[in-house]
Design a protein around this motif. Structure first.
Motif, PDB file in Angstrom:
ATOM      1  N   VAL A  75       1.149  -1.159   0.090  1.00 41.95           N
ATOM      2  CA  VAL A  75       0.021  -0.158   0.119  1.00 41.95           C
ATOM      3  C   VAL A  75       1.344   1.289  -0.080  1.00 41.95           C
ATOM      4  O   VAL A  75       2.062   1.557   0.540  1.00 41.95           O
ATOM      5  N   HIS A  76       0.311   2.303  -0.700  1.00 43.61           N
ATOM      6  CA  HIS A  76       0.955   3.649  -0.348  1.00 43.61           C
ATOM      7  C   HIS A  76       1.301   4.360   1.021  1.00 43.61           C
ATOM      8  O   HIS A  76       0.700   4.293   1.479  1.00 43.61           O
ATOM      9  N   ILE A  77       2.593   3.691   1.196  1.00 43.78           N
ATOM     10  CA  ILE A  77       2.221   3.560   3.101  1.00 43.78           C
ATOM     11  C   ILE A  77       2.514   5.271   3.185  1.00 43.78           C
ATOM     12  O   ILE A  77       1.745   5.677   4.481  1.00 43.78           O
ATOM     13  N   ASP A  78       3.256   6.315   2.712  1.00 43.97           N
ATOM     14  CA  ASP A  78       3.166   7.906   3.310  1.00 43.97           C
ATOM     15  C   ASP A  78       1.534   8.276   3.098  1.00 43.97           C
ATOM     16  O   ASP A  78       1.080   9.067   4.165  1.00 43.97           O
ATOM     17  N   ALA A  79       0.133   8.102   1.609  1.00 45.49           N
ATOM     18  CA  ALA A  79      -0.790   8.601   2.013  1.00 45.49           C
ATOM     19  C   ALA A  79      -1.015   7.843   3.138  1.00 45.49           C
ATOM     20  O   ALA A  79      -2.477   8.684   3.698  1.00 45.49           O
ATOM     21  N   VAL A  80      -1.089   6.750   2.954  1.00 49.78           N
ATOM     22  CA  VAL A  80      -2.223   6.167   4.308  1.00 49.78           C
ATOM     23  C   VAL A  80      -1.729   6.907   6.269  1.00 49.78           C
ATOM     24  O   VAL A  80      -2.265   7.249   7.126  1.00 49.78           O
ATOM     25  N   ASN A  81      -0.168   7.308   6.040  1.00 46.60           N
ATOM     26  CA  ASN A  81       0.022   7.713   7.115  1.00 46.60           C
ATOM     27  C   ASN A  81      -0.247   9.074   7.724  1.00 46.60           C
ATOM     28  O   ASN A  81       0.190   9.174   8.607  1.00 46.60           O
ATOM     29  N   ASP A  82      -0.226   9.637   6.141  1.00 44.13           N
ATOM     30  CA  ASP A  82      -0.867  10.889   6.854  1.00 44.13           C
ATOM     31  C   ASP A  82      -1.801  11.276   6.942  1.00 44.13           C
ATOM     32  O   ASP A  82      -2.767  11.999   8.022  1.00 44.13           O
ATOM     33  N   LEU A  83      -3.047   9.942   6.143  1.00 46.74           N
ATOM     34  CA  LEU A  83      -4.244  10.147   6.561  1.00 46.74           C
ATOM     35  C   LEU A  83      -4.500   9.997   8.088  1.00 46.74           C
ATOM     36  O   LEU A  83      -5.470   9.955   9.047  1.00 46.74           O
ATOM     37  N   ALA A  84      -3.812   8.961   8.308  1.00 47.76           N
ATOM     38  CA  ALA A  84      -3.698   8.335  10.072  1.00 47.76           C
ATOM     39  C   ALA A  84      -2.942   9.353  11.370  1.00 47.76           C
ATOM     40  O   ALA A  84      -4.120  10.066  11.450  1.00 47.76           O
ATOM     41  N   THR A  85      -2.354  10.192  11.026  1.00 45.52           N
ATOM     42  CA  THR A  85      -1.811  11.431  11.379  1.00 45.52           C
ATOM     43  C   THR A  85      -3.474  12.705  11.355  1.00 45.52           C
ATOM     44  O   THR A  85      -3.140  13.354  12.515  1.00 45.52           O
ATOM     45  N   ARG A  86      -3.928  12.990  10.230  1.00 43.10           N
ATOM     46  CA  ARG A  86      -4.463  14.087   9.822  1.00 43.10           C
ATOM     47  C   ARG A  86      -5.662  13.794  11.074  1.00 43.10           C
ATOM     48  O   ARG A  86      -6.543  14.533  11.688  1.00 43.10           O
ATOM     49  N   TYR A  87      -6.020  12.205  11.545  1.00 45.00           N
ATOM     50  CA  TYR A  87      -7.778  11.718  11.646  1.00 45.00           C
ATOM     51  C   TYR A  87      -7.353  11.038  13.198  1.00 45.00           C
ATOM     52  O   TYR A  87      -8.092  10.669  13.587  1.00 45.00           O
ATOM     53  N   GLY A  88      -5.918  10.604  13.989  1.00 46.60           N
ATOM     54  CA  GLY A  88      -5.106  10.817  14.487  1.00 46.60           C
ATOM     55  C   GLY A  88      -5.701   8.527  15.197  1.00 46.60           C
ATOM     56  O   GLY A  88      -6.523   8.530  15.714  1.00 46.60           O
ATOM     57  N   LEU A  89      -5.951   8.343  14.027  1.00 41.72           N
ATOM     58  CA  LEU A  89      -6.291   6.738  13.694  1.00 41.72           C
ATOM     59  C   LEU A  89      -4.317   5.754  14.035  1.00 41.72           C
ATOM     60  O   LEU A  89      -3.942   6.578  13.613  1.00 41.72           O
ATOM     61  N   THR A  90      -4.923   4.971  14.594  1.00 46.70           N
ATOM     62  CA  THR A  90      -4.245   4.022  15.055  1.00 46.70           C
ATOM     63  C   THR A  90      -3.778   3.369  13.610  1.00 46.70           C
ATOM     64  O   THR A  90      -4.869   3.057  12.863  1.00 46.70           O
ATOM     65  N   VAL A  91      -2.240   2.560  12.877  1.00 47.90           N
ATOM     66  CA  VAL A  91      -1.857   1.604  11.722  1.00 47.90           C
ATOM     67  C   VAL A  91      -2.335   0.251  12.063  1.00 47.90           C
ATOM     68  O   VAL A  91      -1.471   0.270  12.584  1.00 47.90           O
ATOM     69  N   VAL A  92      -3.431  -0.418  11.599  1.00 46.15           N
ATOM     70  CA  VAL A  92      -2.784  -2.344  11.881  1.00 46.15           C
ATOM     71  C   VAL A  92      -2.520  -2.468  10.182  1.00 46.15           C
ATOM     72  O   VAL A  92      -3.709  -2.530   9.303  1.00 46.15           O
ATOM     73  N   TRP A  93      -1.382  -2.574  10.101  1.00 46.85           N
ATOM     74  CA  TRP A  93      -1.341  -3.527   8.833  1.00 46.85           C
ATOM     75  C   TRP A  93      -1.538  -5.043   8.692  1.00 46.85           C
ATOM     76  O   TRP A  93      -0.534  -4.635   9.171  1.00 46.85           O
ATOM     77  N   ASP A  94      -1.624  -5.716   7.659  1.00 44.51           N
ATOM     78  CA  ASP A  94      -2.012  -6.802   7.453  1.00 44.51           C
ATOM     79  C   ASP A  94      -1.039  -6.660   6.259  1.00 44.51           C
ATOM     80  O   ASP A  94      -1.657  -7.058   5.168  1.00 44.51           O
ATOM     81  N   ALA A  95      -0.068  -7.430   6.820  1.00 43.06           N
ATOM     82  CA  ALA A  95       0.723  -7.703   6.232  1.00 43.06           C
ATOM     83  C   ALA A  95       0.869  -9.273   5.800  1.00 43.06           C
ATOM     84  O   ALA A  95       1.935 -10.671   5.321  1.00 43.06           O
ATOM     85  N   ALA A  96       0.096  -9.927   5.389  1.00 43.17           N
ATOM     86  CA  ALA A  96      -0.057 -11.379   5.485  1.00 43.17           C
ATOM     87  C   ALA A  96       0.489 -11.636   4.761  1.00 43.17           C
ATOM     88  O   ALA A  96       0.307 -13.412   4.342  1.00 43.17           O
ATOM     89  N   GLN A  97       0.076 -11.774   4.029  1.00 42.72           N
ATOM     90  CA  GLN A  97       1.067 -11.930   2.050  1.00 42.72           C
ATOM     91  C   GLN A  97       2.103 -10.975   1.565  1.00 42.72           C
ATOM     92  O   GLN A  97       2.069 -11.055  -0.075  1.00 42.72           O
ATOM     93  N   ALA A  98       2.590  -9.979   2.594  1.00 41.31           N
ATOM     94  CA  ALA A  98       3.479  -9.611   2.219  1.00 41.31           C
ATOM     95  C   ALA A  98       4.834  -9.645   2.680  1.00 41.31           C
ATOM     96  O   ALA A  98       5.619  -8.383   2.795  1.00 41.31           O
ATOM     97  N   HIS A  99       5.327 -10.729   2.617  1.00 37.29           N
ATOM     98  CA  HIS A  99       6.790 -11.586   3.395  1.00 37.29           C
ATOM     99  C   HIS A  99       7.662 -10.999   1.750  1.00 37.29           C
ATOM    100  O   HIS A  99       7.553 -11.066   1.350  1.00 37.29           O
TER     101      HIS A  99
END
Length: 369
Positions: A132-156
């Protein structure tokens, strides 16, 4: 000819590592798990890593660490069941979001529209190994005060801007199920850079026990065994080689399929390095000549296995429809009708990949009116 959708084979070294643990009698979580945690954390660049029973457990431990009853979590609807079910089991409510039709990842613009005063977290899925576009997610999380739970089950081994996706701050959840890029049988890992989260999950992983028969919080038995960890440690050493072969196979598939009308492969996120747990394409019947199911059946006749990940969005699953009511997510619903996974695993040779491509080409020609 028989080409499988995945390959589950342990090396002799991995088998012997497990046998050695079995002979030692140390079957539970012990030193092998501790070493696996240290080595995995070092590999992905995370401060902490915690072994656990499976990928679902790794997600559940994350949510148990911070989620409160009634909290909402933004999740893509196009993913495996566990991404959303653990939110509900933890007392929260999954809020289903649509996906981007090219990358097949969460549509952050759609997600942002679904944010309410109860939204506590977002769980982006690195689907099929596509980061996922990590910077975009982090920006969204910062603006709304969200915790991020990255699901990397398929992404080693997936990367974003030349950094492993496992180095993210809040939670990064992995699975070691047999179909994954790394596999130990059943097992999981959750990474974090937050010491408080790490200590909380560590206690909850073993019945909330902080001393012998002394329990300070409610927890579960989500421990990994040393047998599984011993396999994981050996697999970690050859992960880069397995990924290199998957990426080679993906390049060959992408090149070979590019000129077939009606076939669209998953687009890699710009700035990302795909781990290719699955190679998924969209079959557009009007252009290709037949639909996804027909192509899958014809490939089966040629000895080539395929898979459908996923035949419906999570918002269409009966349990969630009953809990939260009907919802329309047009991109997810369209993709679910067209998606098909074809072999890409590290056990394939270039000749195998060519056989897959040529088979799809020949079927395309036969399907044309």
């Amino acid at each position: 000819m028989r080409i499988n959708i995945s390959e589950v084979k342990l090396t002799e070294e991995e088998i012997q590592a497990a046998v050695q643990v079995l002979r030692s009698g140390s079957l539970r979580q012990n030193g092998q798990c501790e070493d696996f945690e240290k080595e995995f954390a070092l590999k992905v660049g995370s401060r902490y890593a915690l072994t656990c029973a499976n990928g679902t457990a790794s997600l559940h431990l994350a949510y148990m660490s911070f989620l409160k009853p009634g909290d909402e979590v933004l999740v893509p609807s196009f993913t495996f069941m566990a991404t959303a079910s653990v939110v509900a089991i933890s007392g929260g409510r999954p809020v289903f979001c649509d996906i981007d039709p090219d990358t097949l990842l969460i549509d952050l613009q759609d997600a942002e529209k679904r944010i309410t005063k109860r939204t506590r977290a977002v769980s982006p899925v690195h689907l099929f190994g596509n980061p996922v576009h990590i910077d975009a997610v982090n920006d969204l999380a910062t603006r709304y005060g969200l915790t991020v739970v990255w699901d990397a089950a398929q992404a080693h081994g997936a990367a974003w801007n030349q950094r492993d996706i496992g180095c993210a701050d809040d939670f990064v959840s992995y699975s070691f199920y047999p179909s994954k890029n790394m596999f130990v049988g059943e097992g999981g890992m959750v990474c974090t850079n937050n010491e408080r989260y790490y200590q909380t999950m560590r206690v909850m992983r073993s019945h909330g026990e902080t001393g012998k028969y002394y329990h300070t919080v409610l927890g579960l038995n989500y421990r990994m065994t040393d047998v599984e960890a011993s396999i994981g440690r050996k697999q970690l050493l050859r992960l880069d080689d397995m990924l290199a072969q998957r990426r080679r196979n993906a390049r060959l598939l992408t090149t070979g399929l590019a000129e077939i009308p009606g076939i669209e492969s998953q687009k890699v996120t710009p700035g990302g390095v795909h781990a290719w747990h699955q190679y998924c394409l969209r079959v557009k019947p009007a252009e290709f000549g037949c639909n996804r199911d027909s192509l899958a059946e014809r490939l089966k006749e040629k000895g080539i296995a395929t898979g459908v990940h996923y035949p419906r969005g999570l918002h269409q699953q009966p349990v969630f429809e009953e809990l939260y009511g009907p919802l329309k997510l047009p991109v997810t619903e369209k993709i679910s009708e067209e998606i098909l996974a074809i072999p890409v695993h590290h056990g394939l040779t270039p000749d195998d990949v060519e056989a897959v491509v040529e088979s799809i080409k020949s079927i395309s020609l036969c399907c044309k009116p």
